[in-house]
Each structure stands twice: as C-alpha cells, then as structure tokens.
Design a protein around this motif. Structure first.
Motif, PDB file in Angstrom:
ATOM      1  N   ALA A 146      22.967  43.232  45.615  1.00  0.00           N
ATOM      2  CA  ALA A 146      24.042  43.844  46.021  1.00  0.00           C
ATOM      3  C   ALA A 146      24.971  43.053  45.731  1.00  0.00           C
ATOM      4  CB  ALA A 146      23.643  43.054  47.636  1.00  0.00           C
ATOM      5  N   VAL A 147      26.621  43.430  45.122  1.00  0.00           N
ATOM      6  CA  VAL A 147      27.247  42.884  44.592  1.00  0.00           C
ATOM      7  C   VAL A 147      28.670  43.078  45.730  1.00  0.00           C
ATOM      8  CG1 VAL A 147      29.301  42.728  43.250  1.00  0.00           C
ATOM      9  CG2 VAL A 147      26.604  42.894  42.573  1.00  0.00           C
ATOM     10  N   ILE A 148      29.453  42.006  46.010  1.00  0.00           N
ATOM     11  CA  ILE A 148      30.896  42.228  46.462  1.00  0.00           C
ATOM     12  C   ILE A 148      31.860  41.806  45.374  1.00  0.00           C
ATOM     13  CG2 ILE A 148      32.292  41.535  48.959  1.00  0.00           C
ATOM     14  CD1 ILE A 148      29.044  41.647  50.328  1.00  0.00           C
ATOM     15  N   ARG A 185      31.806  33.680  39.469  1.00  0.00           N
ATOM     16  CA  ARG A 185      30.638  34.030  40.802  1.00  0.00           C
ATOM     17  C   ARG A 185      29.901  33.547  41.290  1.00  0.00           C
ATOM     18  NH1 ARG A 185      25.671  34.200  38.932  1.00  0.00           N
ATOM     19  NH2 ARG A 185      23.886  36.076  39.893  1.00  0.00           N
ATOM     20  N   ALA A 186      29.381  33.502  42.216  1.00  0.00           N
ATOM     21  CA  ALA A 186      28.226  33.136  43.195  1.00  0.00           C
ATOM     22  C   ALA A 186      27.704  34.274  43.632  1.00  0.00           C
ATOM     23  CB  ALA A 186      29.441  32.332  44.145  1.00  0.00           C
ATOM     24  N   VAL A 187      26.509  33.247  44.034  1.00  0.00           N
ATOM     25  CA  VAL A 187      25.397  33.729  44.803  1.00  0.00           C
ATOM     26  C   VAL A 187      25.646  33.580  45.800  1.00  0.00           C
ATOM     27  CG1 VAL A 187      22.991  34.525  45.339  1.00  0.00           C
ATOM     28  CG2 VAL A 187      24.425  34.464  42.134  1.00  0.00           C
ATOM     29  N   GLY A 217      24.469  28.667  42.433  1.00  0.00           N
ATOM     30  CA  GLY A 217      25.427  29.644  41.005  1.00  0.00           C
ATOM     31  C   GLY A 217      27.045  29.500  40.605  1.00  0.00           C
ATOM     32  N   ALA A 218      26.670  29.201  41.536  1.00  0.00           N
ATOM     33  CA  ALA A 218      28.554  29.510  41.141  1.00  0.00           C
ATOM     34  C   ALA A 218      29.156  28.791  39.845  1.00  0.00           C
ATOM     35  CB  ALA A 218      29.496  28.283  42.041  1.00  0.00           C
ATOM     36  N   GLN A 219      30.248  30.000  39.355  1.00  0.00           N
ATOM     37  CA  GLN A 219      30.088  30.144  37.507  1.00  0.00           C
ATOM     38  C   GLN A 219      31.489  30.272  37.251  1.00  0.00           C
ATOM     39  OE1 GLN A 219      26.513  32.163  36.943  1.00  0.00           O
ATOM     40  NE2 GLN A 219      27.878  33.113  35.041  1.00  0.00           N
ATOM     41  N   LEU A 220      32.222  30.125  36.268  1.00  0.00           N
ATOM     42  CA  LEU A 220      33.111  30.512  35.989  1.00  0.00           C
ATOM     43  C   LEU A 220      32.947  32.770  35.436  1.00  0.00           C
ATOM     44  CD1 LEU A 220      36.872  30.607  34.266  1.00  0.00           C
ATOM     45  CD2 LEU A 220      35.356  29.772  32.818  1.00  0.00           C
ATOM     46  N   VAL A 221      33.876  32.987  35.231  1.00  0.00           N
ATOM     47  CA  VAL A 221      33.550  34.343  34.743  1.00  0.00           C
ATOM     48  C   VAL A 221      34.969  34.891  34.426  1.00  0.00           C
ATOM     49  CG1 VAL A 221      33.838  36.379  34.961  1.00  0.00           C
ATOM     50  CG2 VAL A 221      32.580  35.741  37.184  1.00  0.00           C
ATOM     51  N   ASP A 222      34.699  34.637  32.877  1.00  0.00           N
ATOM     52  CA  ASP A 222      35.506  34.581  31.517  1.00  0.00           C
ATOM     53  C   ASP A 222      36.163  35.869  31.365  1.00  0.00           C
ATOM     54  OD1 ASP A 222      37.424  34.474  29.387  1.00  0.00           O
ATOM     55  OD2 ASP A 222      35.890  34.393  27.659  1.00  0.00           O
ATOM     56  N   ILE A 223      37.762  36.269  32.420  1.00  0.00           N
ATOM     57  CA  ILE A 223      38.247  37.258  32.326  1.00  0.00           C
ATOM     58  C   ILE A 223      39.570  37.292  31.680  1.00  0.00           C
ATOM     59  CG2 ILE A 223      37.582  38.284  34.452  1.00  0.00           C
ATOM     60  CD1 ILE A 223      39.873  37.608  36.284  1.00  0.00           C
ATOM     61  N   LYS A 224      39.301  36.800  30.776  1.00  0.00           N
ATOM     62  CA  LYS A 224      40.736  36.125  29.481  1.00  0.00           C
ATOM     63  C   LYS A 224      41.300  36.992  29.087  1.00  0.00           C
ATOM     64  CE  LYS A 224      41.566  32.720  27.345  1.00  0.00           C
ATOM     65  NZ  LYS A 224      41.929  33.414  26.389  1.00  0.00           N
ATOM     66  N   PRO A 225      42.832  37.400  29.061  1.00  0.00           N
ATOM     67  CA  PRO A 225      42.667  38.697  27.986  1.00  0.00           C
ATOM     68  C   PRO A 225      42.654  37.648  27.110  1.00  0.00           C
ATOM     69  CG  PRO A 225      44.520  39.202  29.774  1.00  0.00           C
ATOM     70  CD  PRO A 225      43.102  38.059  29.692  1.00  0.00           C
ATOM     71  N   TYR A 260      21.074  38.691  55.308  1.00  0.00           N
ATOM     72  CA  TYR A 260      20.309  39.563  54.886  1.00  0.00           C
ATOM     73  C   TYR A 260      19.789  40.372  53.175  1.00  0.00           C
ATOM     74  CZ  TYR A 260      23.974  39.499  58.901  1.00  0.00           C
ATOM     75  OH  TYR A 260      24.116  39.670  60.042  1.00  0.00           O
ATOM     76  N   GLY A 261      20.397  38.842  52.976  1.00  0.00           N
ATOM     77  CA  GLY A 261      20.034  38.773  51.050  1.00  0.00           C
ATOM     78  C   GLY A 261      20.226  38.297  50.194  1.00  0.00           C
ATOM     79  N   GLU A 262      20.034  38.194  49.646  1.00  0.00           N
ATOM     80  CA  GLU A 262      21.378  37.261  48.283  1.00  0.00           C
ATOM     81  C   GLU A 262      22.379  38.304  48.240  1.00  0.00           C
ATOM     82  OE1 GLU A 262      18.911  35.609  45.055  1.00  0.00           O
ATOM     83  OE2 GLU A 262      18.820  33.948  46.233  1.00  0.00           O
TER      84      GLU A 262
END
Length: 329
Positions: free
Chosen positions: A253-255, A203-205, A183-191, A210-212
């Motif tokens: 879980a998020v890093i 973002r990618a899972v 699920g790798a995808q672009l994250v739009d954080i462009k001002p 220990y889990g996703e």
C-alpha cells in the motif's frame, strides 16, 4: 419611400438579413462544439512541442465545460437546432471525463479508511501557528506539508505535536502522523541541473491499524507559463524520478501526498498517474488560493482507493489545503 425629381415616388429599398445567416451561425457553434469535444476527448493527441502545449491544455482541461455551457447559451439564443444537437457530443465527452467528479462523496468508507491532508504551507506564510491549528481541526490521520522553513518549522512541530506525536521531516517536506512511523528517509527527486541541497522528497512507513503504508511526501519543481509555452522540464524529470522509486516500492500500500505542480490530466505526471489511483470525487482546485484554477496539490494511492477530495478553508498560504479519504484495499 423616396420622392423623385418629377414628383413620383420610389419604394424604399428593404434591408434583408442574408439568407441562411442563422443556419451558418448555428454551424459555427456546432463546429466549435466539435473542436471542444476533440480537445477534451483526444487531448493526448495534442503535440507537446513546441512549448509543451499539450501539458498546458491538460492543466486546465476541466474548464472546457465552461466553453460548452457558453456554446449552449449561444445555441439557445439563436434557436439553432443544428447547434443544440451537435453540442450533445462535447457534453457527453465532458461528462464522461469529469462528470464523476461532480458527484457527492459516498459517506464514511468503513473500517479501512484513512483521512489525509495535503498542504503547501508557503515559505512566506505569515501565520504558521494558525495554519497548523486549522489543519489539525480537520482530524486527519496523516498531514503532509511542503515549504517548511525555519523558524516556521518549529512552530508546526509545536502546534501539531499534541495530536500528531509521530513526524518525519527531510529538507522542506514533512509528514505528521497519528500512527507510528519507521524507516523515514530522503527520496532523491532532484533534477540534474539543480544545485545540491535541494531536498523535496521523503518516504516513511506508517504502521496504521490496517497494516503498513508507504507514505511519500513530495514537492515537484514549479512550472512557468510564458510566451514560449509551459516550462515544465524540471517538473517532468522529477516526476520520472519519483515514479521510478514508487515502482520499486516493496510495501504493497502506497499513499503519495504532495504539491506536484501539475494536474492529474497533465501528461507530465504520467509516471505517477499511470501507476497510482487518483481521486474519484471532487475537483478541489487548490491553486492559487485567491482564485483557484487547478488542483496541483494531490493525493494518490496504490492498493487503495482515493475517494472524495475537497479543499479546506484558506490559510496564510497561496495554496488551499486539500483533504481526501483513502480506503486501503
């Protein structure tokens, strides 16, 4: 003594220090100590306009400890009991805010721990191959990189591929993993005022043992310090956009790893720090590499604890790499 015209003598005039001068100096030192304590303990009350002065102060807040040490030295030299007692306040406030970061790491965290490395490799790095090999030696599970440009990108892919068979790259940011990625995808954080083609988020899972884990890599816009103060509006807008995306993330879980161009105390990053855990141990000042003054390369997490964070040896970048242990909850 002085001789008068008539042959007599006049006692010489004595020069005395002003009465209470030492006490006044002690009060000045004590007053400065109270100011430092107020800045550290009440920095959120400092207005952010004009010039985003609040964010500017917060960017270098840990260095207030140096001011406290200097004041303590002056108080000791002056032997001012009043100043020494008063300086207990800024010492206590600084220790409460930053003392925990000075504690050593607590060793291996156990079976649900990941080691992650974050590094802005610089688009002017003269030795991408050497940088990649240095990062691989850290033995991390995840490596997040920013300022990936051609032809250096191909070098990183070649050098890291053997130890990190899974990767995702979008724009100038990338993630290398020892574990499968989906699920790798672009994250739009462009001002809004930046032209199309600017791509600094992904973002990618990651399917860890220990889990996703939803892994985010981001490079927020740069800030500048000038006569008008801190120019951080683009950075702040990008942080809000990223914060909105992470808030809506359905993986527990998020890093987050990235060059966020801000410290964890900077209110401009509050859309992220308000919902993610930051490092519990270590200062890890990462920028500039020649004389590190602040940690703007960050590792944050949700439903996980970020333990000790440290810098790695310098590479060909103007940033130092940072490595952190993340224990999943």
């Amino acid at each position: 003594m002085a001789v008068r015209a008539d042959g007599g003598v006049t006692p010489a005039t004595k020069r005395w220090a002003p009465v209470g001068a030492g006490r006044r100096q002690g009060m000045v030192v004590a007053g400065l100590g109270v100011v430092v304590a107020g800045v550290v303990g009440l920095h959120r009350a400092i207005p952010n306009s004009p010039g985003r002065v609040g964010s500017l102060v917060e960017s270098f807040l840990p260095w207030a400890g140096v001011a406290v040490v200097l004041l303590l030295v002056v108080a000791l030299v002056r032997r001012s009991g009043v100043a020494l007692v008063a300086l207990l306040l800024p010492v206590a406030v600084w220790v409460q805010g930053f003392g925990g970061l000075l504690l050593p790491g607590d060793g291996a965290g156990g079976g649900r721990e990941l080691t992650v490395v974050q590094h802005n490799v610089s688009d002017e790095n003269p030795d991408p191959a050497g940088t990649a090999r240095a990062l691989a030696r850290a033995g991390a599970d995840l490596i997040a990189l920013e300022e990936l440009v051609m032809p250096a990108l191909s070098v990183y892919e070649d050098e890291l591929g053997a130890d990190y068979p899974y990767r995702a790259v979008h724009g100038t940011v990338g993630l290398w993993s020892k574990y499968p990625i989906r699920g790798a995808q672009l994250v739009d954080i462009k001002p809004r005022d930046i032209a199309e083609g600017w791509s600094r988020g992904l973002r990618a899972v990651v399917r860890t043992p220990y889990g996703e884990v939803a892994a985010y890599v981001a490079h927020l816009p740069s800030v500048r310090v000038g006569f008008g103060g801190l120019a951080s509006s683009r950075r702040d807008e990008s942080a809000r956009l990223l914060g909105d995306v992470i808030r809506a993330e359905d993986v527990r879980a998020v890093i987050l790893m990235g060059d966020l161009n801000g410290t964890v105390d900077d209110r401009g990053l509050s859309p992220l720090t308000s919902q993610l855990n930051t490092a519990e141990r270590g200062f890890a000042f990462s920028f500039p590499a020649a004389l590190p003054l602040a940690r703007i390369d960050q590792v944050m997490a949700r439903s996980a604890t970020v333990g000790h964070i440290r810098t790695l040896p310098a590479t060909g970048s103007d940033h130092l790499p940072v490595a952190a242990r993340v224990t999943l909850g």
